[in-house]
Design an enzyme around this catalytic site. Structure first.
Site, PDB file in Angstrom:
ATOM      1  N   GLU A 283       0.855  -1.200   0.000  1.00 55.08           N
ATOM      2  CA  GLU A 283       0.000   0.000   0.000  1.00 55.08           C
ATOM      3  C   GLU A 283       0.890   1.250   0.000  1.00 55.08           C
ATOM      4  OE1 GLU A 283      -1.964  -0.327   3.778  1.00 55.08           O
ATOM      5  OE2 GLU A 283      -3.103  -2.098   3.225  1.00 55.08           O
ATOM      6  N   ARG A 286       3.756   7.534  -0.299  1.00 58.67           N
ATOM      7  CA  ARG A 286       4.874   8.464  -0.489  1.00 58.67           C
ATOM      8  C   ARG A 286       5.840   8.014  -1.589  1.00 58.67           C
ATOM      9  NH1 ARG A 286       6.559  11.625   4.013  1.00 58.67           N
ATOM     10  NH2 ARG A 286       5.685  10.030   5.348  1.00 58.67           N
ATOM     11  N   CYS A 351      -1.168  33.858  10.140  1.00 55.21           N
ATOM     12  CA  CYS A 351      -0.897  34.551  11.404  1.00 55.21           C
ATOM     13  C   CYS A 351      -0.515  33.575  12.508  1.00 55.21           C
ATOM     14  CB  CYS A 351      -2.121  35.359  11.806  1.00 55.21           C
ATOM     15  SG  CYS A 351      -2.556  36.519  10.522  1.00 55.21           S
ATOM     16  N   GLU A 352       0.618  32.936  12.368  1.00 55.68           N
ATOM     17  CA  GLU A 352       1.163  31.984  13.351  1.00 55.68           C
ATOM     18  C   GLU A 352       2.671  32.030  13.204  1.00 55.68           C
ATOM     19  OE1 GLU A 352      -0.188  29.114  15.099  1.00 55.68           O
ATOM     20  OE2 GLU A 352      -2.268  29.166  14.418  1.00 55.68           O
TER      21      GLU A 352
HETATM   22  N1  LLP Z   1      -1.041   1.919   4.740  1.00 56.59           N
HETATM   23  C1  LLP Z   1      -1.403   2.365   5.955  1.00 56.59           C
HETATM   24  C2  LLP Z   1      -2.239   1.517   6.804  1.00 56.59           C
HETATM   25  C3  LLP Z   1      -0.990   3.643   6.398  1.00 56.59           C
HETATM   26  O1  LLP Z   1      -1.343   4.070   7.601  1.00 56.59           O
HETATM   27  C4  LLP Z   1      -0.182   4.447   5.552  1.00 56.59           C
HETATM   28  C5  LLP Z   1       0.248   5.783   5.962  1.00 56.59           C
HETATM   29  C6  LLP Z   1       0.175   3.941   4.293  1.00 56.59           C
HETATM   30  C7  LLP Z   1      -0.262   2.668   3.924  1.00 56.59           C
HETATM   31  C8  LLP Z   1       1.035   4.705   3.336  1.00 56.59           C
HETATM   32  O2  LLP Z   1       2.269   4.996   3.868  1.00 56.59           O
HETATM   33  P1  LLP Z   1       3.401   5.630   2.932  1.00 56.59           P
HETATM   34  O3  LLP Z   1       3.741   4.608   1.881  1.00 56.59           O
HETATM   35  O4  LLP Z   1       2.859   6.859   2.308  1.00 56.59           O
HETATM   36  O5  LLP Z   1       4.509   5.883   3.866  1.00 56.59           O
HETATM   37  N2  LLP Z   1       1.258  12.714   7.038  1.00 56.59           N
HETATM   38  C9  LLP Z   1       2.512  12.030   7.316  1.00 56.59           C
HETATM   39  C10 LLP Z   1       2.483  10.587   6.886  1.00 56.59           C
HETATM   40  C11 LLP Z   1       1.371   9.779   7.507  1.00 56.59           C
HETATM   41  C12 LLP Z   1       1.329   8.350   7.028  1.00 56.59           C
HETATM   42  C13 LLP Z   1       0.108   7.663   7.517  1.00 56.59           C
HETATM   43  N3  LLP Z   1      -0.067   6.319   7.077  1.00 56.59           N
HETATM   44  C14 LLP Z   1       3.637  12.791   6.640  1.00 56.59           C
HETATM   45  O6  LLP Z   1       3.379  13.836   6.046  1.00 56.59           O
HETATM   46  O7  LLP Z   1       4.794  12.390   6.728  1.00 56.59           O
END
Ligand code: LLP
Length: 430
Positions: A283, A286, A351-352
């Site tokens: 899944e 990023r 404004c922060e």
């Molecule tokens: N699967 C599940 C169950 C997840 O919780 C996540 C991400 C992914 C897949 C995808 O993860 P990735 O491949 O994108 O690392 N907002 C934060 C990142 C939060 C990730 C949450 N879960 C940031 O900007 O770094």
């Protein structure tokens, strides 16, 4: 700090001129569409998807792109055309995935707190899998499936209880005591209940370690833990499991990080999966879109305060929350170089005091009217944008070779107030 290094898909014309995305000048996009605007390279997304797909080739596999990283339809359509499935965590994301043309059987529904309405929606849509995160949720799903006369295909999200390094505590998910998943020691018990319930069919085991991971060993360890559960379940006569979902988390380069070595991933993680004969699911979010975008902004002002140089841009924490929320590093480049650099804070108009894009950074000596590109913002950028200060969420632009198109229009003031009720309809509370 990595000033000269550009992400695939983004180059300078002739090596030093105006920054461009594939064959499109970012100055042209900024002039045409305005700022702030997210600009995405479809070639980068394709490249990432294909690299991952090739790496997973030795085993039967499915790549379910995770919408939480970026759920804009224009991007989803690019990924769907490549053969990706979708991973969603809310009714809203499920609607987006369906609308972007993903077949229900190419969608996984996960998330720690799904409502009954969301579970019912997933059942009615007939998605491939619902990842359940507790016994209570499993029983709720069974009841909803019984009411509908269907059988729910489920996967148990296992908390692998592996503690690992992530750049920020908020993006750790797979450690002991975290809110996500079924605690490792309870999984066999919950799986036994699943096998007994009449309206669920347990066909998967799932985990997610965390995000922006650069080491491969935790994946190996996690897979071994899932395979151990699988073996134990088989020993108890539960042999219905077809899918092993190892989540997302693959890291990307923002600054000087070493991105995960895919060959090492293949050699460490795939052999234990191959032995089981199960289909591997990933899944990624990023990894696919993180490096595929820049946020284009315009310099509004330069100023000095307390011995510090500031660049005030027309984008800030409302467009890109990552720097202020996680202390995340994103390179900031001048779209057209001036040659000299200055050590500055690049801040937004909100404004922060926490509203910044970069602190103490050597940036081109940009002047009011110049355009800036904040790099590697494709993941968790636009999706985390907000309307704080009644700011309008930016436009999104997709580049494909030498063409570009707006895929999300910039909001207008009317959008901010669309849901407000001008003449409230009062009801008696007693
Ligand atoms: N699967 C599940 C169950 C997840 O919780 C996540 C991400 C992914 C897949 C995808 O993860 P990735 O491949 O994108 O690392 N907002 C934060 C990142 C939060 C990730 C949450 N879960 C940031 O900007 O770094």
């Amino acid at each position: 700090m990595g000033q000269g290094v550009l992400t695939t898909g983004f180059t300078r014309a002739g090596g030093k001129g105006v920054l461009q995305c594939e064959g499109v000048s970012l100055e042209r996009v900024a002039n045409d569409v305005g700022t702030p605007a997210y600009v995405y390279s479809s070639a980068t997304m394709r490249d990432r998807y294909e690299r991952l797909d090739r790496m997973l080739e030795p085993v039967p596999h499915r790549i379910h792109y995770t919408l939480k990283a970026n759920s804009s339809r224009g991007l989803l359509e690019v990924l769907r055309a490549l053969g990706a499935g979708a991973d969603v965590v809310s009714g809203g994301e499920l609607t987006r995935a369906l609308r972007a043309g993903f077949a229900p059987r190419d969608i996984i529904f996960g998330g720690v707190g799904k409502t009954e309405a969301e579970l019912a929606y997933a059942l009615d849509a007939d998605v491939l899998l619902v990842n359940v995160e507790s016994e209570a949720e499993l029983r709720t799903l069974d009841r909803l499936a019984r009411d509908r006369g269907v059988t729910a295909r489920v996967s148990i999200r296992v908390n692998p209880e592996i503690t690992l390094e992530t750049p920020h505590d908020y993006i750790k998910t797979g450690g002991r005591g975290h809110k996500f998943g079924v605690p490792y020691d309870d999984v066999v018990h919950v799986a036994t209940i699943a096998a007994e319930l009449g309206h669920v069919s347990l066909i998967g085991l799932d985990m997610h370690l965390g995000s922006q991971l650069t080491r491969i060993d935790p994946y190996r360890e996690g897979v071994e833990r899932l395979v151990a559960i699988h073996d134990e379940l088989r020993g108890r006569g539960i042999d219905t499991i077809e899918y092993l979902d190892i989540g997302g988390g693959l890291g990307v380069r923002y600054d000087t990080e070493q991105p995960p070595d895919l060959e090492r991933f293949a050699s460490l993680v795939l052999p234990p999966v191959a032995k089981t004969g199960m289909t591997l699911i990933m899944e990624p979010g990023r990894f696919i879109v993180g490096n595929a975008a820049v946020l284009l902004a315009r310099v509004l002002y330069r100023k000095r305060s307390g011995g510090k140089d500031y660049v005030v841009a027309d984008a800030g924490m409302t467009e890109l929350l990552r720097p202020s929320h996680y202390g995340a590093f994103h390179r900031v480049l001048a779209v057209r170089r001036r040659g000299e650099t200055r050590r500055v804070d690049v801040v937004g108009p909100v404004c922060e005091s926490g509203d910044f894009l970069a602190l103490d950074r050597d940036v081109d000596d940009v002047q009011p009217g110049d355009y800036l590109a904040v790099c590697d913002v494709g993941a968790y950028g636009y999706v985390m944008a907000s309307n704080y200060n009644s700011r309008l969420r930016p436009a999104e632009v997709l580049v494909d070779g030498d063409r570009f198109a707006v895929i999300t229009q910039r909001e207008e003031p009317e959008d901010l107030m669309r849901r407000e009720v001008a003449a409230p309809h009062w009801l008696r509370g007693v």
